[in-house]
Write a protein that holds these residues in place. Structure first.
Motif, PDB file in Angstrom:
ATOM      1  N   LEU A  53       3.055  31.441  21.747  1.00 33.79           N
ATOM      2  CA  LEU A  53       3.574  32.899  22.062  1.00 33.79           C
ATOM      3  C   LEU A  53       4.932  33.225  21.280  1.00 33.79           C
ATOM      4  O   LEU A  53       5.259  34.439  20.917  1.00 33.79           O
ATOM      5  CB  LEU A  53       3.698  33.144  23.741  1.00 33.79           C
ATOM      6  CG  LEU A  53       4.007  34.912  23.892  1.00 33.79           C
ATOM      7  CD1 LEU A  53       2.868  35.683  23.423  1.00 33.79           C
ATOM      8  CD2 LEU A  53       3.902  34.737  25.573  1.00 33.79           C
ATOM      9  N   SER A  54       5.833  32.261  21.427  1.00 29.08           N
ATOM     10  CA  SER A  54       7.313  32.481  20.848  1.00 29.08           C
ATOM     11  C   SER A  54       7.324  32.613  19.152  1.00 29.08           C
ATOM     12  O   SER A  54       7.843  33.320  18.675  1.00 29.08           O
ATOM     13  CB  SER A  54       8.130  31.413  21.122  1.00 29.08           C
ATOM     14  OG  SER A  54       8.412  31.681  22.673  1.00 29.08           O
ATOM     15  N   ILE A  55       6.161  31.616  18.988  1.00 30.31           N
ATOM     16  CA  ILE A  55       5.933  32.006  17.372  1.00 30.31           C
ATOM     17  C   ILE A  55       5.388  33.359  16.853  1.00 30.31           C
ATOM     18  O   ILE A  55       5.826  33.944  15.826  1.00 30.31           O
ATOM     19  CB  ILE A  55       5.118  31.028  16.699  1.00 30.31           C
ATOM     20  CG1 ILE A  55       5.694  29.419  16.873  1.00 30.31           C
ATOM     21  CG2 ILE A  55       4.610  31.136  15.524  1.00 30.31           C
ATOM     22  CD1 ILE A  55       5.100  28.201  16.504  1.00 30.31           C
ATOM     23  N   ILE A  56       4.525  33.804  17.786  1.00 34.79           N
ATOM     24  CA  ILE A  56       3.844  35.162  17.385  1.00 34.79           C
ATOM     25  C   ILE A  56       4.934  36.284  17.458  1.00 34.79           C
ATOM     26  O   ILE A  56       4.823  37.103  16.834  1.00 34.79           O
ATOM     27  CB  ILE A  56       2.693  35.343  18.455  1.00 34.79           C
ATOM     28  CG1 ILE A  56       1.657  34.586  18.164  1.00 34.79           C
ATOM     29  CG2 ILE A  56       2.163  36.625  18.409  1.00 34.79           C
ATOM     30  CD1 ILE A  56       0.421  34.233  19.217  1.00 34.79           C
ATOM     31  N   THR A  57       5.756  36.102  18.547  1.00 42.20           N
ATOM     32  CA  THR A  57       6.630  37.070  18.820  1.00 42.20           C
ATOM     33  C   THR A  57       8.026  36.784  18.007  1.00 42.20           C
ATOM     34  O   THR A  57       9.027  37.576  18.181  1.00 42.20           O
ATOM     35  CB  THR A  57       7.079  37.281  20.196  1.00 42.20           C
ATOM     36  OG1 THR A  57       7.790  36.100  20.860  1.00 42.20           O
ATOM     37  CG2 THR A  57       5.880  37.614  20.963  1.00 42.20           C
TER      38      THR A  57
END
Length: 115
Positions: free
Chosen positions: A58-62
Motif C-alpha cells: 500500500l505504501s508503494i501504491i501511495t
C-alpha cells in the motif's frame, strides 16, 4: 552512547517545537517530551515497523504517503500512553508527524559527521 542521548534530547526538543507549531498537539513540559520521545521511538521501532512491513504494498501504491498515516497513528498511540503528551485530533497527529519528521531530518543533518 553519547550520540544516542543527543538524539533522544533532540527528539524531545522536536516534539516541543511541534507542540508550538501545530494546534491540538500538546506537551506539558520537558519531562513529558523526553518520555514521549522514548515512547514514540519504541513504538516506531516495534509496532510501527511491523505495520510498515505489512502495509508495504500500500505504501508503494501511495508513493510512501501511507507511512505518514502510520506515523500519525503511532503518535496518537503514544499520546494515550504518556501523561502530559496529548494529541487532540487525528489531523493534529497527521500534521504533527509531518512537521516532526522535517524537524528530525534537520537535526540529523546538523548533527551528522561530515567527512
Amino acid at each position: 552512547m553519547l550520540k544516542a542521548l543527543l538524539h533522544w534530547v533532540l527528539n524531545a526538543v522536536a516534539i516541543i517545537l511541534v507542540s508550538r507549531l501545530i494546534a491540538g498537539f500538546q506537551v506539558s513540559g520537558l519531562a513529558a517530551a523526553l518520555i514521549a520521545a522514548l515512547v514514540v521511538g519504541f513504538l516506531n521501532a516495534t509496532i510501527g515497523f511491523v505495520i510498515k512491513v505489512i502495509t508495504f504494498p500500500l505504501s508503494i501504491i501511495t508513493l510512501g504517503l501511507f507511512w505518514l498515516i502510520i506515523n500519525a497513528v503511532m503518535l496518537e498511540l503514544a499520546s494515550g500512553l504518556v501523561p502530559g503528551f496529548k494529541i487532540l485530533s487525528f489531523g493534529a497527529a497527521f500534521w504533527g508527524s509531518i512537521v516532526l519528521s522535517i524537524i528530525n531530518m534537520i537535526f540529523r543533518a546538523l548533527t551528522s559527521e561530515k567527512h
